[in-house]
Design a protein around this motif. Sequence first.
Motif, PDB file in Angstrom:
ATOM      1  N   THR A  53     -38.676 -18.876 -83.450  1.00  0.00           N
ATOM      2  CA  THR A  53     -38.803 -20.286 -83.778  1.00  0.00           C
ATOM      3  C   THR A  53     -38.458 -21.127 -82.561  1.00  0.00           C
ATOM      4  OG1 THR A  53     -38.113 -22.029 -85.329  1.00  0.00           O
ATOM      5  CG2 THR A  53     -36.409 -20.511 -84.570  1.00  0.00           C
ATOM      6  N   THR A  54     -38.812 -22.393 -82.610  1.00  0.00           N
ATOM      7  CA  THR A  54     -38.280 -23.360 -81.658  1.00  0.00           C
ATOM      8  C   THR A  54     -37.191 -24.147 -82.382  1.00  0.00           C
ATOM      9  OG1 THR A  54     -40.004 -24.949 -82.252  1.00  0.00           O
ATOM     10  CG2 THR A  54     -40.436 -23.518 -80.360  1.00  0.00           C
ATOM     11  N   PRO A  55     -36.396 -24.950 -81.662  1.00  0.00           N
ATOM     12  CA  PRO A  55     -35.271 -25.621 -82.326  1.00  0.00           C
ATOM     13  C   PRO A  55     -35.678 -26.760 -83.262  1.00  0.00           C
ATOM     14  CG  PRO A  55     -34.947 -25.481 -79.930  1.00  0.00           C
ATOM     15  CD  PRO A  55     -36.364 -25.133 -80.201  1.00  0.00           C
ATOM     16  N   GLN A  56     -36.909 -27.234 -83.177  1.00  0.00           N
ATOM     17  CA  GLN A  56     -37.274 -28.449 -83.907  1.00  0.00           C
ATOM     18  C   GLN A  56     -37.438 -28.201 -85.403  1.00  0.00           C
ATOM     19  OE1 GLN A  56     -41.455 -27.980 -81.741  1.00  0.00           O
ATOM     20  NE2 GLN A  56     -41.291 -29.936 -82.759  1.00  0.00           N
ATOM     21  N   LYS A  57     -37.265 -29.251 -86.156  1.00  0.00           N
ATOM     22  CA  LYS A  57     -37.197 -29.158 -87.612  1.00  0.00           C
ATOM     23  C   LYS A  57     -38.479 -28.602 -88.217  1.00  0.00           C
ATOM     24  CE  LYS A  57     -35.930 -31.937 -91.654  1.00  0.00           C
ATOM     25  NZ  LYS A  57     -35.501 -33.301 -92.115  1.00  0.00           N
ATOM     26  N   VAL A  58     -39.638 -29.039 -87.725  1.00  0.00           N
ATOM     27  CA  VAL A  58     -40.902 -28.597 -88.318  1.00  0.00           C
ATOM     28  C   VAL A  58     -41.115 -27.097 -88.125  1.00  0.00           C
ATOM     29  CG1 VAL A  58     -42.293 -29.129 -86.254  1.00  0.00           C
ATOM     30  CG2 VAL A  58     -43.376 -29.119 -88.515  1.00  0.00           C
ATOM     31  N   ALA A  59     -40.671 -26.554 -86.993  1.00  0.00           N
ATOM     32  CA  ALA A  59     -40.793 -25.113 -86.757  1.00  0.00           C
ATOM     33  C   ALA A  59     -39.809 -24.346 -87.633  1.00  0.00           C
ATOM     34  CB  ALA A  59     -40.542 -24.790 -85.286  1.00  0.00           C
ATOM     35  N   LEU A  60     -38.616 -24.886 -87.803  1.00  0.00           N
ATOM     36  CA  LEU A  60     -37.607 -24.212 -88.614  1.00  0.00           C
ATOM     37  C   LEU A  60     -38.038 -24.109 -90.073  1.00  0.00           C
ATOM     38  CD1 LEU A  60     -34.382 -25.854 -87.148  1.00  0.00           C
ATOM     39  CD2 LEU A  60     -35.074 -23.471 -86.909  1.00  0.00           C
ATOM     40  N   ALA A  61     -38.729 -25.129 -90.572  1.00  0.00           N
ATOM     41  CA  ALA A  61     -39.179 -25.103 -91.962  1.00  0.00           C
ATOM     42  C   ALA A  61     -40.115 -23.928 -92.206  1.00  0.00           C
ATOM     43  CB  ALA A  61     -39.869 -26.423 -92.309  1.00  0.00           C
ATOM     44  N   ASP A  62     -41.051 -23.703 -91.277  1.00  0.00           N
ATOM     45  CA  ASP A  62     -41.983 -22.583 -91.428  1.00  0.00           C
ATOM     46  C   ASP A  62     -41.304 -21.251 -91.144  1.00  0.00           C
ATOM     47  OD1 ASP A  62     -44.124 -24.143 -92.202  1.00  0.00           O
ATOM     48  OD2 ASP A  62     -44.795 -24.496 -90.146  1.00  0.00           O
ATOM     49  N   ALA A  63     -40.393 -21.229 -90.171  1.00  0.00           N
ATOM     50  CA  ALA A  63     -39.667 -19.989 -89.879  1.00  0.00           C
ATOM     51  C   ALA A  63     -38.830 -19.557 -91.075  1.00  0.00           C
ATOM     52  CB  ALA A  63     -38.778 -20.180 -88.650  1.00  0.00           C
ATOM     53  N   THR A  64     -38.286 -20.532 -91.800  1.00  0.00           N
ATOM     54  CA  THR A  64     -37.517 -20.221 -92.999  1.00  0.00           C
ATOM     55  C   THR A  64     -38.378 -19.505 -94.026  1.00  0.00           C
ATOM     56  OG1 THR A  64     -36.047 -22.114 -92.644  1.00  0.00           O
ATOM     57  CG2 THR A  64     -36.160 -21.221 -94.876  1.00  0.00           C
ATOM     58  N   LYS A  65     -39.603 -19.981 -94.200  1.00  0.00           N
ATOM     59  CA  LYS A  65     -40.519 -19.331 -95.147  1.00  0.00           C
ATOM     60  C   LYS A  65     -40.862 -17.913 -94.682  1.00  0.00           C
ATOM     61  CE  LYS A  65     -42.637 -23.795 -96.241  1.00  0.00           C
ATOM     62  NZ  LYS A  65     -43.859 -24.626 -96.110  1.00  0.00           N
ATOM     63  N   GLY A  66     -41.092 -17.769 -93.370  1.00  0.00           N
ATOM     64  CA  GLY A  66     -41.407 -16.440 -92.847  1.00  0.00           C
ATOM     65  C   GLY A  66     -40.268 -15.462 -93.029  1.00  0.00           C
ATOM     66  N   LEU A  67     -39.034 -15.930 -92.789  1.00  0.00           N
ATOM     67  CA  LEU A  67     -37.873 -15.061 -92.958  1.00  0.00           C
ATOM     68  C   LEU A  67     -37.682 -14.710 -94.434  1.00  0.00           C
ATOM     69  CD1 LEU A  67     -34.502 -15.545 -91.086  1.00  0.00           C
ATOM     70  CD2 LEU A  67     -34.587 -14.660 -93.401  1.00  0.00           C
ATOM     71  N   ALA A  68     -37.843 -15.722 -95.301  1.00  0.00           N
ATOM     72  CA  ALA A  68     -37.653 -15.480 -96.735  1.00  0.00           C
ATOM     73  C   ALA A  68     -38.675 -14.488 -97.278  1.00  0.00           C
ATOM     74  CB  ALA A  68     -37.751 -16.805 -97.487  1.00  0.00           C
ATOM     75  N   MET A  69     -39.886 -14.464 -96.694  1.00  0.00           N
ATOM     76  CA  MET A  69     -40.906 -13.518 -97.148  1.00  0.00           C
ATOM     77  C   MET A  69     -40.418 -12.079 -97.009  1.00  0.00           C
ATOM     78  SD  MET A  69     -44.527 -12.490 -95.428  1.00  0.00           S
ATOM     79  CE  MET A  69     -43.586 -11.559 -94.233  1.00  0.00           C
ATOM     80  N   PHE A  70     -39.807 -11.748 -95.870  1.00  0.00           N
ATOM     81  CA  PHE A  70     -39.353 -10.372 -95.651  1.00  0.00           C
ATOM     82  C   PHE A  70     -38.217  -9.996 -96.597  1.00  0.00           C
ATOM     83  CE2 PHE A  70     -41.329 -11.206 -91.459  1.00  0.00           C
ATOM     84  CZ  PHE A  70     -42.208 -10.140 -91.437  1.00  0.00           C
ATOM     85  N   ARG A  71     -37.505 -10.995 -97.106  1.00  0.00           N
ATOM     86  CA  ARG A  71     -36.376 -10.725 -97.993  1.00  0.00           C
ATOM     87  C   ARG A  71     -36.760 -10.726 -99.471  1.00  0.00           C
ATOM     88  NH1 ARG A  71     -30.701 -13.165 -95.663  1.00  0.00           N
ATOM     89  NH2 ARG A  71     -30.492 -11.626 -93.998  1.00  0.00           N
TER      90      ARG A  71
END
Length: 367
Positions: A243-261
């Motif tokens: 991810t990058t530090p910005q909020k819009v990237a974190l929102a999508d990274a959160t979804k990607g991480l949650a998918m694996f879990r």
Amino acid sequence: MSDYRLSKESVLQALSTVEEPDLKRDLVSLDMVKDITLGIGSVKFTVVLTTPACPLKEVIRKRCEDAIHAHIGADIQISINMVSDVTSTRSNTPTLPGVKNIIAVSSGKGGVGKSTVTANLAIALHKSGAKVGIIDADIYGPSMPTMFGAEDIQPRVFQVDGVTRMEPIRQFGIKMLSMGLLVAPGQAIIWRGTMAGRALQQFFSDADWGELDYLLIDLPPGTGDIHLTLVQTVPVTGAIIVTTPQKVALADATKGLAMFRQPQINVPVLGVIENMSYFTPAELPDHKYYIFGKGGGQQLADQFDVPLLGQIPLVQSIREAGDEGRPAISMGEPVATEAFQDAAEALAQQVAIRNASQDQTKRVVVA
């Protein structure tokens, strides 16, 4: 010191007090001590690390020396050979039988430099002594051939017992397959998701990957068909999120991480890598400008209780190196090299911990 105190048994007893820092068990019970050879007032032995990229190699060496001096004799001469045997939970697997660890690299969002991170992590692991491969799973927008200067190279195709096989290309010591190696440069790939999934499956089943310590899977943005095909086809050792530090990237990274879990997928998340963490101009190497915000990667890691594996700076040389077909770490650029080496060591460390503490990931089966 009395020489009779120096024996293989006393050496093993001394080294049984040395704890492997990550695995939290002693070296002897982990079977990491090999080939003990005794001399007059001297001892030689081998310590088998869980990865050649072990960031605590010298810590372990020093602890071994201190243990022998403390428990046997202060004047003993010690020679330690540090080697590695990358751990794995994969065994008796018909697909990719020689691959020890399959690591998914995901982002959730495009444009965060995931492929750049994958390429440089692979080379950093290779430079440490590991055998590394990359599958460019972004079927529609493959970028690895450009980053590795391989646009004009094609995999060798050969027959084994009447079955067609592919041999991955090798650039900078990395084995690689990508759809970009199989189509003409600039040609659009207009396929439905099922066709893209079958292409990825062929990269697994129809290619001769040989022996690899780490196979990195550079996934496309999002959480779609390719991600599901991956976890249905092979047991994935773990995933890292870029991810990058910005909020819009974190929102999508959160979804990607949650998918694996998700319970039906259940792939261990090894950690987060924050790319473009700060800008450092070449003429001011000690200055940091937080163009995309600060602390976003750490925030994501803390939210999901996973490690922050690395923070990669935004420097012009990384972009230039990728465009020239030579990942930055292969050119020895100091700022990029240090950042990617640190991230690769942290990744290898988390793989070893995961393999020692968790069972093999189960392949997803859709009823």
